[in-house]
Scaffold this motif. Structure first.
Motif, short mmCIF file in Angstrom:
data_model
loop_
_atom_site.label_atom_id
_atom_site.label_comp_id
_atom_site.label_asym_id
_atom_site.label_seq_id
_atom_site.Cartn_x
_atom_site.Cartn_y
_atom_site.Cartn_z
N GLU A 153 0.98 -1.23 -0.08
CA GLU A 153 -0.15 -0.16 0.01
C GLU A 153 1.02 1.33 -0.14
N GLY A 154 1.74 1.04 0.74
CA GLY A 154 2.88 2.25 0.94
C GLY A 154 3.68 2.67 -0.31
N ARG A 155 3.81 1.64 -1.11
CA ARG A 155 4.70 1.83 -2.36
C ARG A 155 3.58 2.84 -3.37
N ASN A 156 2.22 2.45 -3.17
CA ASN A 156 1.62 3.16 -4.22
C ASN A 156 1.59 4.54 -3.88
N GLU A 157 2.26 5.09 -2.59
CA GLU A 157 2.19 6.48 -2.19
C GLU A 157 3.45 7.18 -2.58
N ILE A 158 4.47 6.38 -3.48
CA ILE A 158 5.73 7.07 -3.84
C ILE A 158 5.58 7.08 -5.29
N PHE A 159 6.19 8.34 -5.91
CA PHE A 159 6.30 8.49 -7.13
C PHE A 159 7.82 8.63 -7.40
N TYR A 160 8.37 7.74 -8.22
CA TYR A 160 9.66 7.54 -8.69
C TYR A 160 10.17 8.04 -9.86
N LEU A 161 10.99 9.09 -10.11
CA LEU A 161 11.53 9.46 -11.28
C LEU A 161 12.93 9.28 -11.43
N GLY A 162 13.55 8.12 -11.95
CA GLY A 162 14.78 7.80 -11.99
C GLY A 162 15.55 8.42 -12.91
N HIS A 163 16.96 8.14 -12.86
CA HIS A 163 17.79 8.80 -13.79
C HIS A 163 17.51 8.52 -15.22
N LYS A 164 17.11 7.29 -15.40
CA LYS A 164 16.51 6.71 -16.72
C LYS A 164 14.96 7.04 -16.78
N ASN A 165 14.54 7.28 -17.92
CA ASN A 165 13.29 7.61 -18.03
C ASN A 165 12.31 6.35 -18.24
N ALA A 166 12.87 5.17 -18.24
CA ALA A 166 11.93 4.00 -18.48
C ALA A 166 11.08 4.01 -19.68
N LEU A 167 11.25 4.55 -20.78
CA LEU A 167 10.59 4.65 -21.76
C LEU A 167 10.68 3.78 -23.06
N LYS A 168 9.93 3.24 -23.63
CA LYS A 168 10.07 2.23 -24.80
C LYS A 168 10.50 3.15 -26.15
N ASP A 169 11.52 2.98 -26.67
CA ASP A 169 11.87 3.93 -27.81
C ASP A 169 10.92 3.38 -29.16
N ASN A 170 10.51 2.24 -29.16
CA ASN A 170 9.60 2.04 -30.50
C ASN A 170 8.28 2.15 -30.37
N LEU A 171 7.89 2.82 -29.06
CA LEU A 171 6.33 3.01 -28.79
C LEU A 171 6.20 4.44 -28.96
N THR A 172 5.01 5.01 -29.09
CA THR A 172 4.71 6.32 -29.45
C THR A 172 4.59 6.93 -27.85
N VAL A 173 4.62 8.26 -27.99
CA VAL A 173 4.32 9.07 -26.53
C VAL A 173 3.16 8.55 -25.72
N LEU A 174 2.10 8.71 -26.44
CA LEU A 174 0.78 7.95 -25.89
C LEU A 174 0.87 6.63 -25.34
N GLU A 175 1.46 5.70 -26.29
CA GLU A 175 1.56 4.56 -26.00
C GLU A 175 2.44 4.29 -24.70
N TYR B 2 16.28 -3.49 -18.33
CA TYR B 2 17.27 -3.14 -17.28
C TYR B 2 17.89 -1.90 -17.60
N ASP B 3 18.34 -1.61 -19.18
CA ASP B 3 19.20 -0.42 -19.67
C ASP B 3 18.18 0.72 -19.42
N ASP B 4 16.92 0.74 -19.76
CA ASP B 4 16.10 1.84 -19.70
C ASP B 4 15.37 2.31 -18.31
N GLY B 5 15.63 1.35 -17.48
CA GLY B 5 15.12 1.55 -16.10
C GLY B 5 13.77 1.13 -15.92
N SER B 6 13.05 0.13 -16.69
CA SER B 6 12.00 -0.31 -16.50
C SER B 6 11.64 -1.30 -15.30
N LEU B 7 12.94 -2.02 -15.16
CA LEU B 7 13.08 -3.03 -14.25
C LEU B 7 12.82 -2.29 -12.87
#
Lengths: 199, 217
Positions: free
Chosen positions: A67-89, B75-80
């Protein structure tokens, strides 16, 4: 809200930081400072539960359970975005946008100047634009704790002002924020210089 | 359940938009399988004997192209990192990723190998043996490959190959034998492959979760 006591983290036979203690109370903005490699990113990762092998204790109100984890917003150094998907996807499948209306995200993307890139592949965007996608989630979210690793990196001056203003709004709304940055932030209520905790 | 469904849809979307994940193994497989008759022999009898082994080796090598990097991008893009922050089950993440990878890389190769049997004069009456063994064998290899990928995260891909190849040998031997022997003896090999799959799914999945966690220690 968050209490850290005697926190130490060792990496390659040396402590990045040792015996670090502080409290994070509602409406507080803590800036983590330190030279490159001082452990700012590591501390953020420890606080949000990515890195576990630390010494000391981290206690969140109601504990750091599912439950507590849901109260945390994490913005890492890496964006965790998928290059081959669109912004909306990317936004559709990003867990940081859970519970946020799409129209709200689109509004924030427009505020940050990305209204014409909703259907663009992320691989076609600059690093600053990629950062703005996640910042649109940050702006629309409503969490108790925000752990932000270099949130303003790669942003233009205008966007920095917009995001800084949103940080101020969140603090005024009772949220707590810990962020790393090399730039001085006048809003920060507390500074923690990790160089002082290195061994 | 909603996480599982959402994550599955996300993985399917990623694979369907990244055609190189599907096309590269297929092209590699086609090149290998068509070059063998040209380089080794064009005698139908000889090719028919070699066919099961050739198909199995080509599928193993083609499959290795993508499975070893199964966790690398996340792992590289931070999704994990995000999965750990939200406390999602890494076992579910591992299982979904392996299954989707198998659908998009191994399944096209299995279908393609059905058409390649004519090129190699493979006996048509043993086609179902070959398909059955490939279904089971490629699934097992996917799990082994995922473990190799998890252990070698952030390191040279040669390490992943070095881990994966010895693990795949029993599957290669059982799979090619199942496709070679007569229909009466096939049950033994299929049962062995099924048993191997039965034990691989829980054990290798948990090993993958542990191996990924090691990179966050």
């Amino acid at each position: 809200m968050l209490t850290i006591q005697g926190l130490s983290y060792a990496y390659s036979d040396r402590f990045l930081f040792k015996n670090l203690s502080f409290d994070l109370v509602p409406g507080e903005l803590i800036q983590l400072k330190g030279r490159n490699g001082s452990g700012k990113t590591t501390l953020i990762k420890v606080l949000c539960g990515i890195l576990k092998n630390y010494e000391g204790s981290i206690s969140l109100v109601n504990n750091l359970d599912s439950e507590g984890r849901n109260e945390i917003f994490y913005l890492g150094h890496k964006n965790a975005l998928k290059d081959n998907l669109t912004v909306l996807e990317n936004l559709k499948y990003d867990y940081r946008s859970d519970g946020i209306e799409l129209t709200r995200l689109k509004e924030n993307l427009a505020t940050l100047g990305l209204e014409n890139y909703l259907f663009s592949k992320v691989s076609d965007l600059s690093e600053g634009q990629k950062r703005k996608i996640i910042l649109s989630c940050f702006m629309a979210s409503n969490k108790s704790i925000y752990l932000l690793d270099e949130p303003l990196i790669n942003l233009d001056e205008e966007s920095k002002k917009i995001v800084s203003s949103e940080i101020e709004n969140k603090i005024n709304g009772g949220s707590s924020i810990i962020f790393t940055s090399h730039e001085k932030n006048i809003l920060a209520t507390k500074d923690i210089n990790l160089d002082e905790y290195a061994t | 359940m909603s996480f599982l469904k959402n994550f599955f849809s996300r993985e399917v979307l990623i694979y369907s938009k990244k055609s190189s994940n599907v096309i590269s193994p297929v092209i590699f497989f086609l090149i290998c399988i068509t070059f063998f008759p040209l380089a080794v022999s064009n005698d139908p009898n000889e090719l028919s004997k070699l066919a099961p082994g050739l198909i199995w080796i080509c599928i193993l090598l083609a499959g290795m192209l993508s499975i070893q990097t199964i966790f690398k991008e996340d792992y590289d893009d931070g999704s994990l990192d995000l999965f750990y922050v939200r406390g999602f089950s890494m076992l579910e993440v591992v299982l979904v990723k392996i299954f989707v990878n198998w659908i998009f890389t191994a399944l096209p190769l299995i279908l393609l190998s059905c058409s390649m049997v004519f090129l190699l004069y493979f006996p048509v009456d043993k086609l179902f043996n070959l398909i059955g063994s490939l279904f089971l064998g490629t699934l097992i290899i996917s799990f082994f490959g995922a473990l190799a990928g998890a252990l070698s995260l952030g390191k040279n891909s040669i390490l992943a190959s070095a881990i994966m190849l010895p693990l795949s040998l029993p599957v290669l031997i059982l799979g090619s034998s199942a496709s070679t022997y007569s229909n009466e003896n096939i049950t033994f090999f299929i049962l062995l492959l099924s048993a191997l799959l039965f034990f691989s799914v829980p054990i290798i999945s948990l090993a993958c979760v542990g191996a990924i966690r090691l990179h966050y220690e």
